[in-house]
Design a protein around this motif. Sequence first.
Motif, PDB file in Angstrom:
ATOM      1  N   CYS A  66      11.682  41.442 -22.225  1.00 40.16           N
ATOM      2  CA  CYS A  66      11.799  42.808 -22.752  1.00 40.16           C
ATOM      3  C   CYS A  66      12.123  42.688 -24.240  1.00 40.16           C
ATOM      4  N   LYS A  92      11.100  48.921 -25.031  1.00 37.65           N
ATOM      5  CA  LYS A  92      11.839  48.580 -23.806  1.00 37.65           C
ATOM      6  C   LYS A  92      10.868  48.321 -22.664  1.00 37.65           C
ATOM      7  N   ALA A 111      21.872  47.394 -19.577  1.00 35.52           N
ATOM      8  CA  ALA A 111      21.477  48.675 -18.970  1.00 35.52           C
ATOM      9  C   ALA A 111      22.363  49.813 -19.475  1.00 35.52           C
TER      10      ALA A 111
HETATM   11  S1  SF4 Z   1      18.118  47.442 -19.732  1.00 36.02           S
HETATM   12 FE1  SF4 Z   1      17.260  47.689 -21.765  1.00 36.02          FE
HETATM   13  S2  SF4 Z   1      17.280  45.630 -22.621  1.00 36.02           S
HETATM   14 FE2  SF4 Z   1      17.524  45.417 -20.447  1.00 36.02          FE
HETATM   15  S3  SF4 Z   1      15.454  45.118 -19.667  1.00 36.02           S
HETATM   16 FE3  SF4 Z   1      15.913  47.310 -19.520  1.00 36.02          FE
HETATM   17  S4  SF4 Z   1      15.101  48.166 -21.388  1.00 36.02           S
HETATM   18 FE4  SF4 Z   1      15.268  45.974 -21.713  1.00 36.02          FE
END
Ligand code: SF4
Length: 328
Positions: free
Chosen positions: A37, A282, A297
């Motif tokens: 991500c 994201k 999160a």
């Molecule tokens: S919580 Fe935020 S940083 Fe973690 S995978 Fe999901 S979008 Fe990406």
Amino acid sequence: MNDLNQNPLPKNTSFSEKLPALQISIDSTSLGAFKTCPEYYNLAIRLGYVLDSIYENADLKWGLEFHAAMELFDRLKSQNIDTKTALIETIKHTLIRTWDKETSQPWISENPNKTRFTLIRAVIWYVEQFKNDPLETIILANGKPAVELSFRFESGIYSMSTEEQFMLCGHIDRLIKFHNQIFVTDKKTTKYQLDDNFFDHFNPDNQMSLYDLAGSVVFNQQIEGIIIDGIQCQVNGNKFRRGFIYPGINREVWLNHLKFWLRQLELTALEEQQNPNYPWPKNDKNCIRYGRPCEFAKVCRENLSMRQKILNTHYKRRVWDPLITREV
Ligand code: SF4
């Protein structure tokens, strides 16, 4: 890596001088984070945030100490020191490393599977399990054993904007010879069964593909594959199983696809320059991994205006600089 919770953070030498948001020297952790991500990469690698609790993450510490212990053991063995002496030295070294001099007490872990006791036991049992190990550590041209090798090499891929060449870097556990073939080795711990599913996690796998490539390029060896020693850690004992994987079959494809990922990284770094402090894209299909929510999160689900406040409150910062040599 440096554990730092002070300002300002030391300079991260793996990033470009010309485009500061662009990482030029990439290790498998950084690349893997970006593939997972972009915002996760931005927070965890570029900005260096880690959850407060991760600082004392028993899994991480246990894994690092186990690797450090086995590296020392492999080095001593490659100097023709007998197994018993090498093991005693390794245990001494590990006991010292896991002793907190400031508080005069041993490392205390909250995870019953990953304690100082289970660490020492795993080292002893691992040595016992593989005491007649047919894997032979390669001796490099400089006379040193090929153990815990730091590598850095040119990827052949250039930044479109800065014209710098991306470098690939990291650390390989060991290069060994087995039946006249050369393999990279790695050790992976788990609390789960060491069945075929466990080994399937590592092929295809970003880290293993990079190790395979690095072994071939940097050490100029025909790498046959990767040998993974799986170590199951439980309160009452350890189990071991060795597996073989062959990521080299797709070495060229992996390298070709690396161009795609580095282009994405650069485009995102360029956007950062235009719009600093804005979240990176994201990948919200990866917010749950291995059945657990991503550690960011709570940042990602909140209003943008709260982002920095949450980061300041719940996270610490450290520098993830893959060019810093590991201390063992
Ligand atoms: S919580 Fe935020 S940083 Fe973690 S995978 Fe999901 S979008 Fe990406």
